[in-house]
Design an enzyme around this catalytic site. Structure first.
Site, mmCIF file in Angstrom:
data_model
loop_
_atom_site.group_PDB
_atom_site.id
_atom_site.type_symbol
_atom_site.label_atom_id
_atom_site.label_comp_id
_atom_site.label_asym_id
_atom_site.label_seq_id
_atom_site.Cartn_x
_atom_site.Cartn_y
_atom_site.Cartn_z
ATOM 1 N N HIS A 273 0.844 -1.202 0.000
ATOM 2 C CA HIS A 273 0.000 0.000 0.000
ATOM 3 C C HIS A 273 0.886 1.261 0.000
ATOM 4 C CE1 HIS A 273 -3.695 2.283 1.367
ATOM 5 N NE2 HIS A 273 -2.750 3.113 1.787
ATOM 6 N N GLU A 274 1.798 1.330 0.935
ATOM 7 C CA GLU A 274 2.652 2.525 1.044
ATOM 8 C C GLU A 274 3.547 2.688 -0.185
ATOM 9 O OE1 GLU A 274 1.881 4.717 3.112
ATOM 10 O OE2 GLU A 274 0.600 3.437 4.337
ATOM 11 N N GLU A 303 -4.920 7.769 -2.783
ATOM 12 C CA GLU A 303 -5.303 6.501 -2.161
ATOM 13 C C GLU A 303 -5.531 5.413 -3.211
ATOM 14 O OE1 GLU A 303 -4.896 6.013 0.845
ATOM 15 O OE2 GLU A 303 -6.062 4.257 1.413
#
Ligand code: ZN
Length: 510
Positions: A273-274, A303
């Site tokens: 995700h990061e 996002e």
């Protein structure tokens, strides 16, 4: 004269960019390796830089240059990118002017106090301890809305707050999308709940016979980050309590990760995700360096870049066909666990209480609950004291679970204590964008799934760089999504993605 004004703006934007870098670095350091005893000193340093940023932003020379270039005659002569830049700067400066400094000071004092009250109430599992402060935060937010929209022109007061995070989005646009999303997810969830595998499937990885040593988990997260971002000279990873990503400067992006010994997927998915966020930061056009356009247009679009990697890529069967043998080598106790069982285990569906620990299918329900509540709070349809009861009712209604304590219920997120109203919907909007983009990338490259199976994921990064990252803030989110997918935001691609993935996983025939 236009040249002169642009020169002034360049100088101020560069200064703001440097100050921003220093501020971000101070924060990254604080949350990763700073000695505990330095807290008070760091708070002073950070406040000092914040004041500098504020002063620079409101410098008369800077404001004059923006105003001069905003007037019609000059504005028309500017390049497209400069027009966008001036439009943003003008809007931010006008917003700043509308809110009295006294209000800003009161607000920042209150939110730092409110954060402590939230931590205390959470530790003591007593929501009531937080309510008086939360009520004050809400009241200040209502006041802010009045300052920004004195005539009440906006359709919904919440729109004014949304604008800070998801420019262009309104309650009117979000409501029908979220209704469809909510209904669709609950429908899929109900089908899954009635399936046989739902009753028998377990989180196999939690079995103590499988070992996931911390240092190996860190090695794996590094491997994934480098796989996703081959330009390893431009980022670095450290550990923090909550994983996050921050841009220091054009060639310096910082990621953090967190390891939970018996939940190897926590570090894995949070890192992918990061690293998706990091890819966005590192993919912005070089021409935007040190300007206000070296940014994302909205939080939701950022996002989407993390969620596409977290879900569509690194939680997919295609990806694990390539990566599982390597993963087994890292964690030899997995040798006897079949790929199919592993894949089912990492995609287990189980309605739960905590947003940041929940499964992919139910995630947006957690977000929608928060959106519905904060929207009503800002419309003054409900009061802070009603939140807990309403929260619990909605969890029961949408997810079929009931919070057993406030820290796993209404007090679980930090956002409201910091006055972040209008932020939550961006998580779900980002998820919807990611599914739209995923659909399109698979149309553009019919071989993609085959390539992923072989570990060739370069196409995804290149595609996202070209379609999303390179634009920075030169276009709006709506424009970027439209250019990439020829569509405006809709829940359908995400709901179809969920069905395509989860029906086979739970032996459901439509
Ligand atoms: Zn994120």
């Amino acid at each position: 004269m236009i040249k002169e004004y642009l020169k002034t703006i360049n100088t101020f934007e560069k200064e703001l960019s440097h100050l921003g870098a220093i501020s971000a670095l101070l924060q990254w350091d604080q949350q990763t390796i700073m000695p505990k005893a330095a807290s008070a000193e760091r708070a002073e340093q950070s406040a000092y830089i914040s004041t500098k940023i504020h002063q620079t932003f409101l410098n008369k020379k800077f404001i004059t240059a923006v105003n001069k270039l905003s007037n019609q005659v000059n504005f028309k002569k500017l390049s497209k990118n400069n027009q966008t830049r001036i439009k943003h700067l003008k809007k931010d400066q006008d917003k700043n002017k509308k809110i009295p400094l006294k209000h800003v000071e009161e607000y920042s004092k209150l939110t730092s106090l409110s954060h402590h009250k939230w931590v205390d109430a959470r530790n003591k599992e007593n929501t009531k301890l937080f309510l008086p402060t939360l009520t004050k935060v809400v009241n200040l937010k209502l006041k802010e809305i009045k300052y920004l929209d004195p005539k009440g022109i906006a359709n919904h007061p919440y729109d004014i707050l949304l604008d800070d995070f998801e420019e262009g989005m309104t309650v009117e646009k979000i409501d029908p999308i979220f209704e469809e999303l909510k209904f669709g997810i609950i429908q899929i969830l109900n089908k899954i709940k009635q399936s046989k595998p739902y009753k028998t499937r377990k989180d196999i990885l939690a079995n103590k016979k499988y070992k996931f040593p911390k240092e190996i988990q860190l090695k794996v997260t590094n491997e994934i980050a480098s796989l996703m971002n081959p330009d390893t000279n431009r980022f670095t990873i450290a550990e923090s309590v909550h994983p996050f990503t921050t841009r220091i400067s054009f060639n310096d992006t910082r990621l953090t990760t967190a390891v939970r010994e018996n939940q190897p997927m926590f570090s894995f998915t949070s890192l992918s995700h990061e690293a998706g966020h990091a890819q966005y930061e590192m993919g912005m056009g070089k021409n935007l360096k040190n300007t206000s356009l070296q940014d994302c247009p909205t939080v939701g679009l950022h996002e989407s870049q993390s969620r596409i990697w977290e879900n569509q890529v690194t939680r997919s069967f295609d990806f694990w066909q390539f990566y599982y043998p390597k993963y087994q080598k890292h964690f030899p106790t997995l040798k006897s666990l079949k790929l199919k069982d592993f894949y089912e285990s990492i995609n287990i569906v189980k309605p739960s209480l905590v947003r940041i620990e929940c499964d992919e299918l139910t995630y947006c329900l957690h977000v929608i609950i928060r959106y519905e509540l904060e929207k009503d709070l800002i419309a003054q349809k409900i009061k802070a004291k009603d939140l807990e009861k309403k929260w619990n009712q909605k969890y029961q209604e949408y997810l079929g679970v009931k919070p057993n304590k406030p820290s796993r219920g209404v007090l679980q997120d930090v956002h409201w204590s910091e006055g972040y109203f209008g932020y939550f919907p961006t998580y779900a909007l980002g998820t919807l964008y990611s599914a739209m983009l995923w659909k399109q990338i698979n149309i553009d490259n019919k071989q993609l799934k085959k390539q992923i199976k072989k570990g060739n994921i370069k196409y995804i990064k290149d595609w996202l760089d070209k379609k999303i990252h390179v634009h920075g803030k030169t276009k709006t989110t709506e424009q970027i999504i439209k250019l990439a997918t020829k569509q405006t935001i809709t829940a359908k691609p995400f709901l179809n993605y969920l069905k395509d993935k989860y029906y086979p996983l739970y032996n459901i025939k439509e």
